[in-house]
Scaffold this motif. Structure first.
Motif, PDB file in Angstrom:
ATOM      1  N   PRO A   1      53.344  57.190   5.075  1.00 53.08           N
ATOM      2  CA  PRO A   1      53.287  58.473   5.773  1.00 53.08           C
ATOM      3  C   PRO A   1      53.173  59.631   4.773  1.00 53.08           C
ATOM      4  O   PRO A   1      53.757  59.563   3.687  1.00 53.08           O
ATOM      5  N   VAL A   2      52.410  60.654   5.166  1.00 55.69           N
ATOM      6  CA  VAL A   2      52.160  61.776   4.257  1.00 55.69           C
ATOM      7  C   VAL A   2      53.462  62.435   3.810  1.00 55.69           C
ATOM      8  O   VAL A   2      53.637  62.771   2.644  1.00 55.69           O
ATOM      9  N   PHE A   3      54.412  62.580   4.751  1.00 60.57           N
ATOM     10  CA  PHE A   3      55.636  63.299   4.370  1.00 60.57           C
ATOM     11  C   PHE A   3      56.432  62.530   3.325  1.00 60.57           C
ATOM     12  O   PHE A   3      57.007  63.104   2.413  1.00 60.57           O
ATOM     13  N   PHE A   4      56.387  61.183   3.424  1.00 62.87           N
ATOM     14  CA  PHE A   4      57.114  60.369   2.450  1.00 62.87           C
ATOM     15  C   PHE A   4      56.466  60.507   1.079  1.00 62.87           C
ATOM     16  O   PHE A   4      57.141  60.693   0.061  1.00 62.87           O
ATOM     17  N   LEU A   5      55.148  60.443   1.077  1.00 67.37           N
ATOM     18  CA  LEU A   5      54.420  60.576  -0.175  1.00 67.37           C
ATOM     19  C   LEU A   5      54.680  61.960  -0.788  1.00 67.37           C
ATOM     20  O   LEU A   5      54.862  62.091  -1.998  1.00 67.37           O
TER      21      LEU A   5
ATOM     22  N   PHE B   1      42.003  68.169   8.846  1.00 67.30           N
ATOM     23  CA  PHE B   1      42.654  69.304   9.526  1.00 67.30           C
ATOM     24  C   PHE B   1      43.993  68.879  10.110  1.00 67.30           C
ATOM     25  O   PHE B   1      44.985  69.580   9.992  1.00 67.30           O
ATOM     26  N   SER B   2      43.985  67.685  10.754  1.00 67.01           N
ATOM     27  CA  SER B   2      45.250  67.258  11.356  1.00 67.01           C
ATOM     28  C   SER B   2      46.246  66.844  10.283  1.00 67.01           C
ATOM     29  O   SER B   2      47.435  67.122  10.387  1.00 67.01           O
ATOM     30  N   GLY B   3      45.743  66.214   9.227  1.00 62.38           N
ATOM     31  CA  GLY B   3      46.634  65.847   8.121  1.00 62.38           C
ATOM     32  C   GLY B   3      47.206  67.071   7.464  1.00 62.38           C
ATOM     33  O   GLY B   3      48.337  67.079   6.973  1.00 62.38           O
ATOM     34  N   ALA B   4      46.423  68.167   7.477  1.00 61.84           N
ATOM     35  CA  ALA B   4      46.843  69.383   6.793  1.00 61.84           C
ATOM     36  C   ALA B   4      48.082  70.005   7.435  1.00 61.84           C
ATOM     37  O   ALA B   4      48.857  70.670   6.764  1.00 61.84           O
ATOM     38  N   VAL B   5      48.282  69.760   8.738  1.00 60.92           N
ATOM     39  CA  VAL B   5      49.433  70.364   9.412  1.00 60.92           C
ATOM     40  C   VAL B   5      50.719  69.982   8.686  1.00 60.92           C
ATOM     41  O   VAL B   5      51.525  70.843   8.320  1.00 60.92           O
ATOM     42  N   LEU B   6      50.870  68.688   8.439  1.00 55.61           N
ATOM     43  CA  LEU B   6      52.093  68.196   7.811  1.00 55.61           C
ATOM     44  C   LEU B   6      52.157  68.601   6.341  1.00 55.61           C
ATOM     45  O   LEU B   6      53.170  69.101   5.855  1.00 55.61           O
ATOM     46  N   THR B   7      51.044  68.395   5.645  1.00 54.30           N
ATOM     47  CA  THR B   7      51.017  68.712   4.218  1.00 54.30           C
ATOM     48  C   THR B   7      51.323  70.185   3.990  1.00 54.30           C
ATOM     49  O   THR B   7      52.090  70.545   3.098  1.00 54.30           O
ATOM     50  N   GLU B   8      50.717  71.039   4.800  1.00 57.79           N
ATOM     51  CA  GLU B   8      50.937  72.472   4.627  1.00 57.79           C
ATOM     52  C   GLU B   8      52.383  72.851   4.885  1.00 57.79           C
ATOM     53  O   GLU B   8      52.938  73.724   4.220  1.00 57.79           O
TER      54      GLU B   8
END
Lengths: 334, 547
Positions: free
Chosen positions: A143-147, A271-278
């Motif tokens: 998951p992006v948040f874990f990374l 774009f959708s991945g960017a929500v969490l990363t941002e």
């Protein structure tokens, strides 16, 4: 080619009209009330009624839609209920952040992913292949948040190499022209500002790039492996062509078609991945803003942003279709 | 083999170069001023300000820069919520509570050079009163509308309590009210009622604009008398303030103050660790310990809030006082606090914090007693009754840092005394508030309040001033007593009445006050001189950055 482009652009019109109706209905079907969100714990029934009246939310839906579309045709996307800022101004200020981040992430994914996938296919069954395949599997499932937390821990907390939040250090003097911070620094010759923006991009871009990178690796590997078994490659080898010529002219060119499709789709998904990363990296882009707008039922922002994103997505897909034409001339003739 | 060797070599070189470059690139840019001052102080809040004209705001993030740029006639005593002189050095109130005479500070100028005097005071009061009807909505002018009950025009004109302002001389202004308002002086400490430069307002502001929060004045020229002047606002990036050298009070020690918005509390903590910021607000309870251990300074504000478990009497069996008492006895507040709030949080015994006028420890108390709770439920015939428990998700408020955890502990405690709990979770914004405040469809629920200024009515009046969907009860005695207390001209005279009301409310038990969570801020160890305030009246002129 020009006719093809024009036809595709004309097709955008009915898509956008349909989308505007669906969007309008969807946004208003969301449970909850923007006035209550605006007033929070301080809301009283009279207060809510006054706010609804001032924004025209007490009007019949059809009337509201007509008002909205009329304004839209005049280029007015409306203003945020929460901040009062015109939606297009928010685009201007936030979209470059997401674009900059998405572009760098996609570059990482392509520049690293395509060669890795190619190498893995050339060395099928060997250690390199196993390593790449397992690595990409790990990339897809992490998951992006874990990374993001892991990256912060290693590169910021332990090594102290990279910053973890914002697009630029607030103490750096920077002039903004385009709101692409790296570019702005170059344009205004504020090298420090540009460099600072680059190092702020590294961690969020790495986090955002992981999933597309893993997918691109896997698609490239599968595609190259398939093409390498084709008859025309064997023929080329039999003709005595050099290995690099076969790779460049026959294998890569044919194998890249599905890869390019994947890249196009991934660009949209960024774009959708960017929500969490941002959010995790406090990178003030469009993803985070849209996420907040959904929570706040900020109708004009939601409608404006989604229509805008739909246009961008359509244009990206058009570009991908045009890229097919370059890679595979047969597409142009169809 | 053909590809492996060069790629390994390149990878090694690449990694070495990247390591060299990166190790030199991101050392903290923290700007530590010398011992005699200077430097840039960078602070992170949770959202961007909505506007820079504080009159059109009611949120803490907008008030944060406003506290640096503007000042009101009245301020607060450092570290408390009690009113204290600010731009007015003294004031007198007439016996009937209708006339207030303010003696103003001498030698004060707005950032644009305009003199601060009685004319400027009257200009501000008259501007507020004469707001165009388009700006009389709660999203724009909540505080003025709520405190002064109405404007010169519009549907609330008859209820308006402001009468007039006269400049008796250069430094004396007299404000007349139509009805007494005991909280008037305390209310003037709100940033929304700050003094703004008449010159700049006339030149750049248009209150009748379709959105007065985004005018030239509100975005680029806010002009007050505070220790910092507005320099720039780059949306999506930062607010930059510069020291105002002609400030009449203690001049700021740092050259500049920058405010950035970082929504995620974890990201704020990380930004402090990596040196991007010097301090931040709303530290997550779980981050307090680790940050302290890492050498950062944690500052706790005195709690000026309350978290409660509301009970909606419109649904059975919550209309039965015995059931409400049973719920109160079933709760172990210490356990709830240790599981979901900062360690310094005080358990609440009534609906106002200790520093608010009218607080009394002589109220009916419901100390943790599960046996008594079971007994009461049996007497009420509600043993094993099913009760809906509403709680919000995706939110952290200063009074309610971790609602999910609070819910879990309370649920276990209520089930232990034989109640059957049906959890109902909703997204905070706006589903949860809509359900609790806008409909009757809820049972027991978590909610709270942070006070705006030191006035008891700002707590009790908000909760129990009239019949609402949230509480679902009609108690004319409580409604009437609150009305009476509100109309009394001075806080001193109000005090015994509010003490009685607190007793009355805790007897009637519309809900169970749980705690007064302590909001925490975190700073780098180089930041000195920050003065906390329970109502966030925290001007940064006392802050310095030291080695």
């Amino acid at each position: 080619m020009l006719r093809f482009v024009l036809r595709r652009l004309a097709l955008l019109v009915p898509v956008l009209v349909g989308l505007s109706i669906l969007l309008f209905a969807w946004v208003r079907a969301l449970p909850g009330d923007p006035a209550r969100s605006l007033l929070g714990e301080r809301a009283t029934p009279e207060g809510i009624a006054r706010v609804n009246e001032s924004y025209g939310f007490d009007q019949p839906l059809v009337q509201q839609y007509i008002t909205y579309v009329t304004a839209l045709l005049h280029g007015d996307f409306g203003s945020s209920i929460q901040t009062g800022q015109p939606v297009m101004d928010s685009f201007g200020e936030r979209f470059p952040a997401t674009l900059e981040l998405g572009f760098v992430a996609l570059m990482i994914a392509v520049v690293v992913g395509v060669p890795l996938g190619y190498l893995a296919a050339r060395h099928q069954g060997r250690v390199l292949d196993t390593a790449v395949v397992s690595g990409s599997l790990l990339g897809v499932v992490t998951p992006v948040f874990f990374l993001a937390i892991l990256l912060k821990l290693v590169f910021a907390d332990k090594l102290g190499w990279l910053p973890t939040a914002l697009r630029q250090d607030p103490r750096v003097d920077a002039t903004h022209v385009t709101y692409f911070y790296v570019l702005d620094g170059l344009l205004t010759r504020e090298w420090d500002a540009s460099w600072d923006a680059i190092i702020h991009l590294v961690l969020p871009a790495l986090a955002l790039a992981t999933i597309p990178l893993a997918i691109i690796v896997r698609i490239t590997r599968a595609s190259v492996a398939e093409v390498m078994n084709e008859d025309f490659v064997r023929t080329a080898e039999a003709k005595g062509l050099s290995r690099s010529t076969i790779s460049r002219r026959h294998v890569l060119r044919n194998a890249l078609l599905p890869v390019v499709t994947t890249i196009g789709l991934q660009a949209g998904l960024l774009f959708s991945g960017a929500v969490l990363t941002e959010t995790v990296f406090a990178f003030n882009g469009i993803g985070q803003y849209l996420f907040e707008a959904i929570g706040q039922r900020d109708y004009p922002v939601l409608q404006g942003f989604i229509i805008f994103i739909a246009i961008v997505y359509s244009l990206i897909n058009l570009t991908v279709d045009l890229a097919y034409g370059v890679i595979d001339p047969r597409v142009r003739t169809q | 083999m053909l590809f492996r060797r060069p790629s390994t070599r390149f990878a090694t070189i690449g990694l070495a170069v990247a390591a060299l470059v990166l190790s030199g690139c991101a050392q903290s840019q923290r700007d530590e001023g010398s011992s005699d001052g200077g430097g840039t102080f960078v602070f992170a809040g949770s959202a961007e300000p909505v506007t820079f004209d504080p009159f059109f705001a009611s949120d803490g993030e907008t008030f944060r820069p406003a506290r640096q740029i503007f000042e009101g006639l009245v301020g607060t005593k450092p570290g408390t919520a009690d009113p204290a002189p600010a731009l007015a050095k003294d004031w007198q109130v007439s016996d009937d509570g209708l006339t207030y005479t303010f003696d103003l500070q001498d030698g004060v100028t707005f950032h644009d050079g305009t003199d601060f005097n009685a004319d400027a005071v009257c200009f501000n009061f008259d501007r507020w009163y004469n707001m165009p009807e388009s700006a009389q909505t709660d999203d724009l002018t909540y505080y003025y509308g709520a405190l002064f009950r109405g404007f010169a025009t519009g549907d609330r004109a008859d209820a308006a309590i402001y009468d007039s302002c006269t400049a008796d001389d250069e430094l004396t202004a007299t404000i007349k009210l139509k009805k007494p308002f005991a909280g008037f002086i305390a209310a003037l400490s709100l940033p929304a009622l700050s003094m703004q430069s008449p010159t700049a307002l006339k030149k750049y502001q248009d209150d009748s604009a379709s959105n007065p929060r985004t005018t030239e004045y509100s975005t680029s020229h806010p002009t007050g008398t505070g220790p910092f002047e507005f320099e720039s606002f780059e949306r999506g990036k930062q607010v930059t303030l510069a020291r105002y050298d002609d400030y009449w009070g203690e001049p700021a020690k740092v050259d500049k103050a920058v405010i950035v918005a970082i929504e995620d509390p974890k990201a704020r903590a990380d930004a402090l660790r990596s040196g991007e910021i010097d301090g931040f607000d709303l530290v997550g309870p779980a981050d307090v310990g680790p940050l302290e251990d890492e050498g950062f300074t944690i500052v706790n504000r005195d709690a000026f809030n309350v978290l409660y478990l509301g009970m909606n009497q419109a649904v059975k069996p919550l209309d039965d006082i015995k059931v409400r008492q049973a719920i109160a006895y079933a709760l172990n507040k210490e356990e709830i606090i240790s599981a979901s709030m900062a360690p310094e949080t005080q358990p609440a015994i009534e609906f106002i914090p200790e520093i608010v006028n009218g607080f009394t420890s002589d109220v009916p108390k419901y100390d943790y007693d599960p046996e008594k709770a079971k007994q009461l439920l049996k007497e009420a015939g509600a043993d094993g009754a099913t009760i809906e428990f509403n709680y919000p998700t995706g939110v952290s408020r200063p009074y309610m840092p971790q609602p999910e955890d609070t819910f879990n502990v309370i649920r276990t405690q209520l089930e232990a005394v034989g109640l059957n709990i049906k959890p109902v979770a909703d997204q905070w914004d706006p589903d949860y508030l809509e359900k609790i405040q806008g409909t009757k469809d809820h049972g027991i629920h978590l909610l709270g309040w942070t006070g705006d200024y030191n006035d008891t009515d700002n707590f009790l009046g908000v909760f129990f001033g009239a019949k609402t969907n949230e509480w679902g009860f009609e108690n004319d005695k409580i409604f009437g007593d609150l009305d009476k207390a509100r109309a009394i001209p001075t806080p001193e005279e109000q005090e015994p009445l509010y003490e009685d009301i607190n007793r009355e409310v805790m007897e009637y038990l519309p809900g169970v006050p749980l705690g007064h969570p302590v909001p925490s801020l975190a700073f780098d160890s180089s930041v000195k001189g920050f003065q906390q305030s329970p109502v966030q009246d925290e001007p940064w002129n006392t802050i310095s950055l030291e080695q």
